[in-house]
Design a protein around this motif. Structure first.
Motif, PDB file in Angstrom:
ATOM      1  N   LEU A   1       0.834  -1.220   0.000  1.00  0.00           N
ATOM      2  CA  LEU A   1       0.000   0.000   0.000  1.00  0.00           C
ATOM      3  C   LEU A   1       0.863   1.264   0.000  1.00  0.00           C
ATOM      4  CD1 LEU A   1      -2.803  -1.088   2.513  1.00  0.00           C
ATOM      5  CD2 LEU A   1      -2.967  -0.935   0.036  1.00  0.00           C
ATOM      6  N   GLY A   2       2.170   1.098  -0.213  1.00  0.00           N
ATOM      7  CA  GLY A   2       3.045   2.255  -0.433  1.00  0.00           C
ATOM      8  C   GLY A   2       3.855   2.697   0.767  1.00  0.00           C
ATOM      9  N   ALA A   3       3.679   2.030   1.925  1.00  0.00           N
ATOM     10  CA  ALA A   3       4.414   2.465   3.120  1.00  0.00           C
ATOM     11  C   ALA A   3       5.881   2.051   3.056  1.00  0.00           C
ATOM     12  CB  ALA A   3       3.767   1.852   4.366  1.00  0.00           C
ATOM     13  N   LYS A   4       6.694   2.774   3.843  1.00  0.00           N
ATOM     14  CA  LYS A   4       8.076   2.342   4.085  1.00  0.00           C
ATOM     15  C   LYS A   4       8.007   1.548   5.382  1.00  0.00           C
ATOM     16  CE  LYS A   4       9.705   6.724   2.296  1.00  0.00           C
ATOM     17  NZ  LYS A   4      10.203   8.029   2.645  1.00  0.00           N
ATOM     18  N   VAL A   5       8.363   0.282   5.335  1.00  0.00           N
ATOM     19  CA  VAL A   5       8.102  -0.580   6.487  1.00  0.00           C
ATOM     20  C   VAL A   5       9.404  -1.003   7.165  1.00  0.00           C
ATOM     21  CG1 VAL A   5       6.870  -2.617   7.308  1.00  0.00           C
ATOM     22  CG2 VAL A   5       6.047  -1.426   5.274  1.00  0.00           C
ATOM     23  N   ALA A   6       9.510  -0.667   8.444  1.00  0.00           N
ATOM     24  CA  ALA A   6      10.652  -1.110   9.255  1.00  0.00           C
ATOM     25  C   ALA A   6      10.263  -2.422   9.920  1.00  0.00           C
ATOM     26  CB  ALA A   6      10.980  -0.050  10.306  1.00  0.00           C
TER      27      ALA A   6
END
Ligand SMILES: NC(=O)c1ccc[n+]([C@@H]2O[C@H](COP(=O)([O-])OP(=O)(O)OC[C@H]3O[C@@H](n4cnc5c(N)ncnc54)[C@H](OP(=O)(O)O)[C@@H]3O)[C@@H](O)[C@H]2O)c1
Length: 277
Positions: free
Chosen positions: A30-35
């Motif tokens: 969904l476009g997030a930057k995920v840590a």
């Protein structure tokens, strides 16, 4: 896919696990930057590779959620790699067998091999509390500092069906997840003037590594307990991780749930609503 989480930095603890790895995949899509934060590294490194190969943004960070210093170190790295954290998903959690009793009820004649209430291992009970309660509070203490004074930020805790009404045998985990619900409401009120929303999802019974031995015997057949669970689940099946994705997206998407805070949503096939009759 609709990129509703574009520009959001989402830290997911327990990202190597069965449920939270699916949340992380979905958020990244969904476009997030995920840590991707996890105690062990293998699964999150593989997930980072999988997601970046798809052109998505994700990075693995090793930290124990009950180690404040490790969380602080990882936070510094995430800020450098992705920027400030907008959304925290407190997914790391779980149970320990020695924090359970072996019997549903204490009876006069109990099989000596089974752990009674009086044999409960207190280190394990504390360990389960530390992981589920402190392991939610400490990452919140670390990452919520990024959210103060910024719009569209929120925290999502992962609770459990055992938080509403305790499951037989499961003493430590039930009480710890009840504490997570309480903490969710406390934090929601505390941060309400800052616009930081705090909610939880309470999964029902999912067929995952964590509860495999509870649900199936060695031959892969349903155990007596899992038959009871299904009888208590009006929809008549175990959940699959995909059943959670709509709820865990709704709760962190400020456009969809901007006025929702302090709620704990069951995703349980009706288990929590059913009286058994
Ligand atoms: N599965 C279910 O049916 C169910 C139902 C209700 C609620 N839940 C809750 O949903 C969440 C995820 O469950 P799951 O079934 O996906 O569990 P899981 O597959 O066992 O995953 C848990 C993940 O958390 C990580 N973790 C454990 N302790 C940690 C720590 N101290 N610091 C950092 N990471 C740690 C584990 O890493 P390692 O690889 O290092 O062990 C693992 O990758 C948990 O909070 C659980 O209580 C699950």
């Amino acid at each position: 896919m609709n990129r509703v989480l574009e520009h959001k930095v989402i830290a997911v603890t327990g990202a190597g696990g069965v449920l939270c790895s699916e949340f992380a995949r979905h958020y990244a899509a969904l476009g997030a930057k995920v840590a991707l934060i996890n105690r062990s590294t293998e699964k999150i490194e593989a997930l980072e590779k999988e997601l970046t190969a798809l052109g998505l943004q994700a990075k693995a960070y090793q930290a124990n959620v009950i180690d404040a210093e490790a969380l602080a170190a990882v936070h510094t790295r995430i800020r450098k790699d992705f920027g400030q954290v907008d959304i925290l998903v407190n997914g790391a959690g779980g149970n320990m067998a020695a924090a359970n009793t072996g019997n549903e009820y204490h009876e006069k004649a109990l099989a000596p091999s089974l752990r009674t209430f009086f044999d409960l291992d207190m280190d394990s009970v504390s360990g389960v509390f530390e992981l589920n309660f402190l392991g939610t509070l400490l990452p919140t203490k670390e990452f919520a500092s990024d959210m103060v004074g910024r719009e569209g930020c929120s925290i999502l805790n992962v609770s459990s069906m055992s938080s509403y009404k305790p499951l037989t045998k499961v003493l430590g985990y039930s009480a710890a997840k009840a504490a997570v619900n309480n903490l969710t409401q406390w934090l929601a009120v505390h941060f309400s003037h800052m616009g930081i929303r705090v909610n939880a999802v309470a999964p029902g019974f999912f067929s995952t590594k964590q509860n495999k031995t509870l649900l199936y015997d060695e031959e892969g057949n349903l155990t007596e307990r899992s038959r009871k669970i299904l009888a208590g689940t009006p929809m008549g099946r175990f959940g699959v991780p995909e059943d959670l994705l709509g709820t865990v997206t709704y709760l962190v998407d400020p456009k969809a749930s901007g006025f929702v805070t302090g709620v704990i949503i069951p995703v349980d096939g009706g288990f929590n609503a059913y009286s058994g009759v």
